[in-house]
Scaffold this active site. Structure first.
Site, PDB file in Angstrom:
ATOM      1  N   ASP A  48       0.820  -1.213   0.000  1.00  0.00           N
ATOM      2  CA  ASP A  48       0.000   0.000   0.000  1.00  0.00           C
ATOM      3  C   ASP A  48       0.855   1.266   0.000  1.00  0.00           C
ATOM      4  OD1 ASP A  48      -2.095  -1.749   0.225  1.00  0.00           O
ATOM      5  OD2 ASP A  48      -2.943  -0.854   2.040  1.00  0.00           O
ATOM      6  N   ASP A  49       0.192   2.367  -0.393  1.00  0.00           N
ATOM      7  CA  ASP A  49       0.648   3.750  -0.185  1.00  0.00           C
ATOM      8  C   ASP A  49       1.702   4.241  -1.163  1.00  0.00           C
ATOM      9  OD1 ASP A  49      -1.068   3.596   1.920  1.00  0.00           O
ATOM     10  OD2 ASP A  49       0.439   3.810   3.490  1.00  0.00           O
ATOM     11  N   HIS A  59      -5.275   9.395   0.301  1.00  0.00           N
ATOM     12  CA  HIS A  59      -5.264   8.596   1.532  1.00  0.00           C
ATOM     13  C   HIS A  59      -6.096   9.218   2.650  1.00  0.00           C
ATOM     14  CE1 HIS A  59      -3.681   5.781   4.594  1.00  0.00           C
ATOM     15  NE2 HIS A  59      -3.407   5.017   3.547  1.00  0.00           N
ATOM     16  N   HIS A 114      -6.107   2.963  -4.236  1.00  0.00           N
ATOM     17  CA  HIS A 114      -6.011   3.192  -2.783  1.00  0.00           C
ATOM     18  C   HIS A 114      -6.360   4.642  -2.436  1.00  0.00           C
ATOM     19  CE1 HIS A 114      -5.034   1.965   1.206  1.00  0.00           C
ATOM     20  NE2 HIS A 114      -3.906   2.631   1.324  1.00  0.00           N
ATOM     21  N   HIS A 120       3.656  -2.409   3.009  1.00  0.00           N
ATOM     22  CA  HIS A 120       3.669  -1.060   2.463  1.00  0.00           C
ATOM     23  C   HIS A 120       4.911  -0.833   1.595  1.00  0.00           C
ATOM     24  CE1 HIS A 120       0.773  -0.778   5.726  1.00  0.00           C
ATOM     25  NE2 HIS A 120       0.282   0.279   5.112  1.00  0.00           N
TER      26      HIS A 120
END
Length: 278
Positions: free
Chosen positions: A96-97, A151, A147, A240
């Site tokens: 993620d991210d 965020h 995603h 991540h």
């Protein structure tokens, strides 16, 4: 009669009068008339414990359920946490991210060395800022999911903001893949009925069954231990490729080869999310 005799008689009469006592007159207080045909209520008696009303069991509300009218809207029925556990031993690594200019490339190098495919849930504004890394993810055959753009917690946005977070990210992903994204992972895994109803129009909502907690800055050994304890066939493993505690994901880079080796030794095959849930 002689005056002295008269005086003595008067004194004697006075003395007799002073010694007499009279009964006091008692005055009865006024009373409220009583209707004798109506019984008088007895004083209230204290209620016994056994006569108290019985409390019913409190209703426990499922935190994963939202009530909509007369039917129950169960959020967990709209979110994928793992693949089919009855299938052969397959797992999906997810990151993620990202992308970023530091850790995503290192992760791609490790995956290439181990011949492992993964799924990257990218943040739209990061994808727009790191186009070369995005191209590398795509060319290596990895899967890309949405995603959100920045965020934000999607459950705290209004409808217009929610749609913008998802749509803008879809557009930037499509510019690299030439096809729309079909996977969506909400930031923090946070979902609501509003988020689901919009995202489900074009996405499968994906969370995870294994949280490595690499974002906490824990040691590589603890990351590996989390994977060992939680991994089962069909597992979706959360890691991540950007961010982390104080922007540091060195622990992820160190733990990733150990995670891959452990799972391979135990007969697991690595697949993308779409292959895992198909």
């Amino acid at each position: 009669m002689h005056p002295k005799i008269i005086a003595v008689i008067v004194i004697m009469l006075l003395l007799v009068g002073c010694g007499r006592t009279t009964n006091p007159v008692l005055v009865a207080p006024s009373a409220v008339p009583v209707n004798e045909s109506k019984p008088v209520d007895a004083p209230a008696q204290p209620q016994s414990l056994t006569s108290l009303p019985t409390l019913t069991n409190p209703t426990v509300i499922d935190p994963l359920a939202l009530q909509t009218g007369s039917s129950s809207y169960r959020i967990k029925d709209h979110v994928t946490y793992s693949g089919d556990r009855s299938n052969p031993k397959r797992v999906a690594l997810t990151f993620d991210d990202g992308p970023d200019a530091k850790y995503t490339d290192q992760i791609l190098n490790l995956l290439k060395k181990q011949n492992v495919t993964a799924t990257f849930f990218v943040i739209g504004e990061h994808a727009a800022a790191h186009k070369e890394v995005m191209k590398r993810i795509v060319s290596a055959g990895h899967e890309i999911g949405n995603h959100s753009w920045s965020h934000k917690d999607l459950t705290k946005l209004d409808q217009q903001q929610l749609e913008a977070e998802i749509n803008k990210t879809d557009e930037i992903i499509t510019s690299f893949t030439n096809r729309p994204s079909t996977l969506m992972r909400p930031p923090y895994g946070s979902v609501s009925q509003q988020v689901i109803e919009y995202a489900e129009k074009s996405h499968r909502i994906i969370n995870w069954s294994v949280d490595t907690r690499d974002w906490e800055g824990i040691t590589p050994d603890r990351i590996l231990e989390n994977v060992k304890k939680q991994s089962k066939p069909g597992a979706i493993i959360l890691q991540h490729s950007a961010g982390g505690k104080n922007g540091n994901l060195d622990n992820t880079i160190q733990a990733l080869p150990q995670i891959i080796n452990f799972l391979k030794e135990h007969g697991y095959q690595f697949v993308t999310i779409s292959n895992l849930i198909s």
